[in-house]
Write a protein that holds these residues in place. Structure first.
Motif, PDB file in Angstrom:
ATOM      1  N   ASN A   6      18.050  33.182 -38.911  1.00  0.00           N
ATOM      2  CA  ASN A   6      16.633  32.901 -39.146  1.00  0.00           C
ATOM      3  C   ASN A   6      16.396  31.592 -39.899  1.00  0.00           C
ATOM      4  O   ASN A   6      15.610  31.535 -40.842  1.00  0.00           O
ATOM      5  CB  ASN A   6      15.982  34.062 -39.910  1.00  0.00           C
ATOM      6  CG  ASN A   6      16.083  35.353 -39.142  1.00  0.00           C
ATOM      7  OD1 ASN A   6      15.861  35.389 -37.937  1.00  0.00           O
ATOM      8  ND2 ASN A   6      16.451  36.419 -39.833  1.00  0.00           N
ATOM      9  N   ASP A   8      15.098  28.034 -40.902  1.00  0.00           N
ATOM     10  CA  ASP A   8      13.942  27.148 -40.782  1.00  0.00           C
ATOM     11  C   ASP A   8      14.203  25.922 -41.634  1.00  0.00           C
ATOM     12  O   ASP A   8      14.722  26.042 -42.747  1.00  0.00           O
ATOM     13  CB  ASP A   8      12.663  27.788 -41.337  1.00  0.00           C
ATOM     14  CG  ASP A   8      12.150  28.964 -40.537  1.00  0.00           C
ATOM     15  OD1 ASP A   8      12.781  29.352 -39.546  1.00  0.00           O
ATOM     16  OD2 ASP A   8      11.096  29.505 -40.937  1.00  0.00           O
ATOM     17  N   VAL A   9      13.820  24.755 -41.130  1.00  0.00           N
ATOM     18  CA  VAL A   9      13.819  23.537 -41.928  1.00  0.00           C
ATOM     19  C   VAL A   9      12.482  22.841 -41.685  1.00  0.00           C
ATOM     20  O   VAL A   9      12.090  22.595 -40.544  1.00  0.00           O
ATOM     21  CB  VAL A   9      14.991  22.596 -41.575  1.00  0.00           C
ATOM     22  CG1 VAL A   9      14.835  21.260 -42.291  1.00  0.00           C
ATOM     23  CG2 VAL A   9      16.314  23.231 -41.947  1.00  0.00           C
ATOM     24  N   GLN A  10      11.803  22.572 -42.792  1.00  0.00           N
ATOM     25  CA  GLN A  10      10.487  21.963 -42.725  1.00  0.00           C
ATOM     26  C   GLN A  10      10.399  20.895 -43.803  1.00  0.00           C
ATOM     27  O   GLN A  10      10.854  21.097 -44.930  1.00  0.00           O
ATOM     28  CB  GLN A  10       9.439  23.052 -42.964  1.00  0.00           C
ATOM     29  CG  GLN A  10       8.027  22.592 -42.885  1.00  0.00           C
ATOM     30  CD  GLN A  10       7.062  23.771 -42.976  1.00  0.00           C
ATOM     31  OE1 GLN A  10       7.429  24.919 -42.789  1.00  0.00           O
ATOM     32  NE2 GLN A  10       5.812  23.453 -43.279  1.00  0.00           N
ATOM     33  N   ILE A  15       7.592  20.767 -39.102  1.00  0.00           N
ATOM     34  CA  ILE A  15       8.613  21.780 -38.855  1.00  0.00           C
ATOM     35  C   ILE A  15       9.656  21.152 -37.932  1.00  0.00           C
ATOM     36  O   ILE A  15       9.356  20.784 -36.801  1.00  0.00           O
ATOM     37  CB  ILE A  15       8.017  23.033 -38.199  1.00  0.00           C
ATOM     38  CG1 ILE A  15       6.993  23.669 -39.147  1.00  0.00           C
ATOM     39  CG2 ILE A  15       9.114  24.019 -37.834  1.00  0.00           C
ATOM     40  CD1 ILE A  15       6.189  24.787 -38.521  1.00  0.00           C
ATOM     41  N   PHE A  17      12.825  22.643 -37.229  1.00  0.00           N
ATOM     42  CA  PHE A  17      13.206  23.784 -36.400  1.00  0.00           C
ATOM     43  C   PHE A  17      12.945  25.070 -37.164  1.00  0.00           C
ATOM     44  O   PHE A  17      12.847  25.075 -38.378  1.00  0.00           O
ATOM     45  CB  PHE A  17      14.649  23.714 -35.893  1.00  0.00           C
ATOM     46  CG  PHE A  17      15.681  23.297 -36.898  1.00  0.00           C
ATOM     47  CD1 PHE A  17      16.230  24.202 -37.778  1.00  0.00           C
ATOM     48  CD2 PHE A  17      16.136  21.984 -36.942  1.00  0.00           C
ATOM     49  CE1 PHE A  17      17.195  23.819 -38.690  1.00  0.00           C
ATOM     50  CE2 PHE A  17      17.099  21.592 -37.848  1.00  0.00           C
ATOM     51  CZ  PHE A  17      17.626  22.516 -38.730  1.00  0.00           C
ATOM     52  N   GLN A  18      12.786  26.155 -36.408  1.00  0.00           N
ATOM     53  CA  GLN A  18      12.525  27.437 -37.047  1.00  0.00           C
ATOM     54  C   GLN A  18      13.129  28.575 -36.233  1.00  0.00           C
ATOM     55  O   GLN A  18      13.338  28.454 -35.025  1.00  0.00           O
ATOM     56  CB  GLN A  18      11.030  27.654 -37.265  1.00  0.00           C
ATOM     57  CG  GLN A  18      10.207  27.807 -36.007  1.00  0.00           C
ATOM     58  CD  GLN A  18       8.728  27.881 -36.314  1.00  0.00           C
ATOM     59  OE1 GLN A  18       8.064  26.856 -36.342  1.00  0.00           O
ATOM     60  NE2 GLN A  18       8.232  29.068 -36.551  1.00  0.00           N
ATOM     61  N   ASP A  19      13.426  29.655 -36.951  1.00  0.00           N
ATOM     62  CA  ASP A  19      13.999  30.869 -36.364  1.00  0.00           C
ATOM     63  C   ASP A  19      15.269  30.609 -35.555  1.00  0.00           C
ATOM     64  O   ASP A  19      15.451  31.155 -34.469  1.00  0.00           O
ATOM     65  CB  ASP A  19      12.964  31.586 -35.487  1.00  0.00           C
ATOM     66  CG  ASP A  19      11.764  32.050 -36.287  1.00  0.00           C
ATOM     67  OD1 ASP A  19      11.958  32.478 -37.442  1.00  0.00           O
ATOM     68  OD2 ASP A  19      10.637  31.983 -35.756  1.00  0.00           O
ATOM     69  N   PRO A  53      18.074  25.081 -46.564  1.00  0.00           N
ATOM     70  CA  PRO A  53      17.043  25.329 -45.563  1.00  0.00           C
ATOM     71  C   PRO A  53      15.743  25.775 -46.229  1.00  0.00           C
ATOM     72  O   PRO A  53      15.745  26.231 -47.381  1.00  0.00           O
ATOM     73  CB  PRO A  53      17.639  26.461 -44.725  1.00  0.00           C
ATOM     74  CG  PRO A  53      18.540  27.192 -45.663  1.00  0.00           C
ATOM     75  CD  PRO A  53      19.090  26.132 -46.587  1.00  0.00           C
ATOM     76  N   THR A  54      14.644  25.648 -45.518  1.00  0.00           N
ATOM     77  CA  THR A  54      13.377  26.159 -46.005  1.00  0.00           C
ATOM     78  C   THR A  54      13.432  27.682 -46.056  1.00  0.00           C
ATOM     79  O   THR A  54      12.938  28.312 -46.980  1.00  0.00           O
ATOM     80  CB  THR A  54      12.220  25.705 -45.079  1.00  0.00           C
ATOM     81  OG1 THR A  54      12.285  24.278 -44.953  1.00  0.00           O
ATOM     82  CG2 THR A  54      10.875  26.112 -45.626  1.00  0.00           C
ATOM     83  N   ARG A  55      14.089  28.273 -45.051  1.00  0.00           N
ATOM     84  CA  ARG A  55      14.258  29.723 -44.974  1.00  0.00           C
ATOM     85  C   ARG A  55      15.510  30.012 -44.171  1.00  0.00           C
ATOM     86  O   ARG A  55      15.941  29.205 -43.365  1.00  0.00           O
ATOM     87  CB  ARG A  55      13.038  30.347 -44.284  1.00  0.00           C
ATOM     88  CG  ARG A  55      13.081  31.882 -44.187  1.00  0.00           C
ATOM     89  CD  ARG A  55      11.825  32.436 -43.535  1.00  0.00           C
ATOM     90  NE  ARG A  55      11.783  32.166 -42.111  1.00  0.00           N
ATOM     91  CZ  ARG A  55      12.261  32.990 -41.166  1.00  0.00           C
ATOM     92  NH1 ARG A  55      12.814  34.120 -41.500  1.00  0.00           N
ATOM     93  NH2 ARG A  55      12.176  32.657 -39.898  1.00  0.00           N
ATOM     94  N   GLY A  56      16.107  31.160 -44.402  1.00  0.00           N
ATOM     95  CA  GLY A  56      17.261  31.591 -43.637  1.00  0.00           C
ATOM     96  C   GLY A  56      18.563  31.366 -44.380  1.00  0.00           C
ATOM     97  O   GLY A  56      18.571  30.970 -45.546  1.00  0.00           O
TER      98      GLY A  56
END
Length: 124
Positions: A6, A8-10, A15, A17-19, A53-56
């Motif tokens: 999962n 995400d990089v923003q 954005i 890429f995400q997910d 990463p932003t998320r994950g």
């Protein structure tokens, strides 16, 4: 094995890429391709933990490590190809550098010999 979950990089509102979910499994060779600015280098920096990463998450299998070589084409001009590759494995590079420095000492002592034998074992 490298597992990406999962991801995400923003950057600001952009954005990149995400997910992103993927597994790099042992025994395979992978290539990451895409247009300039698509995020290939950023993705590799996230995998190598040079960028958060932003998320994950990114995880390596038990006992595995990842070595990285900089994209700066001129950063290693003064080194041999073998030294440049070994620098990607920081621990191995440090062991080899210490070992070589001891071998080059003009006043090599018995203590140096014992230390070199320890380093040779680690290097092997």
């Amino acid at each position: 094995m490298i597992t990406v979950n999962n991801l995400d990089v923003q950057f600001g509102k952009r954005i990149l890429f995400q997910d992103v979910n993927m597994k790099f499994t042992p025994g395979n060779c992978y290539g990451i391709i895409g247009a300039n600015g698509a995020g290939k280098s950023t993705f590799l920096r996230v995998i190598s933990k040079q960028l958060d990463p932003t998320r994950g998450s990114v995880s390596l299998g038990p006992g595995e490590r990842l070595s990285v070589l900089s994209q700066d084409h001129f950063a290693f001009d003064e080194y041999t190809v073998m030294d440049t590759v070994l620098m990607g494995h920081t621990t191995l590079w440090e062991v080899m550098s210490e070992k070589n420095a001891l071998y080059e000492k003009p006043d090599f002592s018995d203590a140096d010999g014992i230390r070199v034998s320890e380093l040779e074992e680690k290097f092997a």
